[in-house]
Scaffold this active site. Structure first.
Site, PDB file in Angstrom:
ATOM      1  N   ASP A  62      37.815  36.601  30.520  1.00 20.94           N
ATOM      2  CA  ASP A  62      37.772  37.529  30.300  1.00 20.94           C
ATOM      3  C   ASP A  62      37.651  38.054  31.735  1.00 20.94           C
ATOM      4  OD1 ASP A  62      36.371  40.072  29.586  1.00 20.94           O
ATOM      5  OD2 ASP A  62      35.791  40.551  31.311  1.00 20.94           O
TER       6      ASP A  62
ATOM      7  N   TYR B  95      48.998  45.041  31.743  1.00 22.55           N
ATOM      8  CA  TYR B  95      49.462  45.269  32.989  1.00 22.55           C
ATOM      9  C   TYR B  95      50.881  45.167  33.506  1.00 22.55           C
ATOM     10  CZ  TYR B  95      44.985  48.616  32.328  1.00 22.55           C
ATOM     11  OH  TYR B  95      44.052  48.769  31.586  1.00 22.55           O
TER      12      TYR B  95
ATOM     13  N   ASN C  49      43.767  37.929  21.859  1.00 23.51           N
ATOM     14  CA  ASN C  49      43.984  38.510  21.606  1.00 23.51           C
ATOM     15  C   ASN C  49      45.681  37.807  21.902  1.00 23.51           C
ATOM     16  OD1 ASN C  49      46.566  39.221  24.106  1.00 23.51           O
ATOM     17  ND2 ASN C  49      45.174  40.225  25.225  1.00 23.51           N
TER      18      ASN C  49
ATOM     19  N   PHE D 268      52.274  40.943  28.932  1.00 20.59           N
ATOM     20  CA  PHE D 268      51.270  42.003  28.084  1.00 20.59           C
ATOM     21  C   PHE D 268      51.017  42.673  28.593  1.00 20.59           C
ATOM     22  CE2 PHE D 268      46.964  40.650  28.235  1.00 20.59           C
ATOM     23  CZ  PHE D 268      47.580  38.888  28.932  1.00 20.59           C
TER      24      PHE D 268
HETATM   25  P1  ITT Z   1      39.816  38.946  24.278  1.00 16.31           P
HETATM   26  O1  ITT Z   1      38.384  39.135  24.803  1.00 16.31           O
HETATM   27  O2  ITT Z   1      39.857  38.660  22.361  1.00 16.31           O
HETATM   28  O3  ITT Z   1      40.432  37.291  24.188  1.00 16.31           O
HETATM   29  P2  ITT Z   1      41.149  40.931  25.198  1.00 16.31           P
HETATM   30  O4  ITT Z   1      42.314  41.760  25.030  1.00 16.31           O
HETATM   31  O5  ITT Z   1      40.082  42.314  25.013  1.00 16.31           O
HETATM   32  O6  ITT Z   1      40.956  39.804  24.394  1.00 16.31           O
HETATM   33  P3  ITT Z   1      39.828  41.698  28.075  1.00 16.31           P
HETATM   34  O7  ITT Z   1      38.544  41.840  27.150  1.00 16.31           O
HETATM   35  O8  ITT Z   1      39.568  40.014  28.712  1.00 16.31           O
HETATM   36  O9  ITT Z   1      40.594  40.441  26.373  1.00 16.31           O
HETATM   37  O10 ITT Z   1      40.667  42.475  28.298  1.00 16.31           O
HETATM   38  C1  ITT Z   1      41.514  41.871  29.455  1.00 16.31           C
HETATM   39  C2  ITT Z   1      42.765  43.342  29.576  1.00 16.31           C
HETATM   40  O11 ITT Z   1      43.276  42.896  30.654  1.00 16.31           O
HETATM   41  C3  ITT Z   1      43.911  43.252  28.704  1.00 16.31           C
HETATM   42  O12 ITT Z   1      43.573  43.731  27.421  1.00 16.31           O
HETATM   43  C4  ITT Z   1      44.802  43.487  29.832  1.00 16.31           C
HETATM   44  O13 ITT Z   1      44.885  44.816  29.419  1.00 16.31           O
HETATM   45  C5  ITT Z   1      44.598  43.095  30.829  1.00 16.31           C
HETATM   46  N1  ITT Z   1      45.222  41.695  31.254  1.00 16.31           N
HETATM   47  C6  ITT Z   1      44.203  40.986  31.300  1.00 16.31           C
HETATM   48  N2  ITT Z   1      45.476  39.651  32.032  1.00 16.31           N
HETATM   49  C7  ITT Z   1      46.805  40.380  31.867  1.00 16.31           C
HETATM   50  C8  ITT Z   1      48.070  39.938  31.993  1.00 16.31           C
HETATM   51  O14 ITT Z   1      47.829  37.974  32.485  1.00 16.31           O
HETATM   52  N3  ITT Z   1      49.094  40.783  32.031  1.00 16.31           N
HETATM   53  C9  ITT Z   1      48.437  42.338  32.298  1.00 16.31           C
HETATM   54  N4  ITT Z   1      47.193  42.599  31.699  1.00 16.31           N
HETATM   55  C10 ITT Z   1      46.236  41.532  31.735  1.00 16.31           C
END
Ligand code: ITT
Length: 199
Positions: free
Chosen positions: A70, A150, A10, A148
């Site tokens: 995560d 939410y 991400n 990004f």
């Molecule tokens: P990686 O597993 O490759 O790190 P990912 O986006 O799939 O990337 P996650 O499985 O941890 O990561 O999912 C986290 C999701 O939660 C992310 O895609 C956002 O939708 C949300 N999220 C997490 N942190 C956030 C933030 O700081 N601001 C806004 N949304 C967030």
């Protein structure tokens, strides 16, 4: 310079880590630097399990000290959904935000929290995990262009603006990710001083 791997695909998360670790004497790689590596599906039931799985897999592949997070949004009135399914709650950010706002229609409790669990893996072993939480509320319609996920619907506690209306510096002072990372850095500093004492 020591290379450490932030095991995320991400790019937004990675930029936050790059900014947060800017003053550290390390070279930060992301999974984009290892195009041959494909992380497996997240199968954990908790943030901690998923963070550990991601960190361990990438550590084994890259043979470098690695950390992964995560993270996700827990909404009280939705029984803490989307939680660990935050990234899988819709096809893109707009779709995921739309779903959350629809599910919250008519609900008066708008309280929520972002959670981030960081796992550190070294030499094929998860050595520790760290949790950071930021409480806040979900508003009725998205506001702001920064950040990004939410961020456009989340107003952190003590603020009137959403994370997406704040600069990255402002978000990085109080975010769940910054809080988890600070705990990890404190741990590393403590461990290092123990090592220094020994040698
Ligand atoms: P990686 O597993 O490759 O790190 P990912 O986006 O799939 O990337 P996650 O499985 O941890 O990561 O999912 C986290 C999701 O939660 C992310 O895609 C956002 O939708 C949300 N999220 C997490 N942190 C956030 C933030 O700081 N601001 C806004 N949304 C967030």
């Amino acid at each position: 310079m020591t290379v450490i791997v932030a095991a995320t695909a991400n790019a937004h998360k990675f930029e936050e880590y790059r900014a947060l670790l800017g003053s550290q004497d390390v070279e930060l790689h992301s999974l984009l630097d290892y195009p041959g590596f494909t992380p497996s599906e997240e199968t954990g039931k908790t943030f901690k399990e998923n963070a550990s799985q991601k960190a361990l897999e990438a550590c084994n592949y890259t043979d470098r000290p690695t950390f992964a997070d995560d993270s996700g949004l827990e909404i009280t009135a939705l029984d803490n959904a989307p939680g660990i399914y935050s990234a899988r709650y819709g096809k893109d950010d707009a779709d995921r935000i739309g779903r959350v706002l629809r599910e919250l229609e008519g609900k008066s409790d708008r309280s929520a929290r972002f959670v981030c669990v960081i796992a550190i893996a070294i030499n094929g072993e998860v050595i520790e995990t760290f949790e950071g939480v930021m409480e806040g509320t979900i508003i009725d319609a998205p506001r702001g262009e920064n950040g990004f996920g939410y961020d456009p619907i989340f107003v952190p506690k003590g603020e009137t603006r959403t994370f997406a209306e704040m600069s990255s510096e402002e978000k990085n002072k109080i975010s769940h990710r910054a809080r988890a990372l600070q705990k990890a850095l404190d741990f590393i500093e403590d461990e290092m001083s123990v090592l220094d004492d020994e040698f």
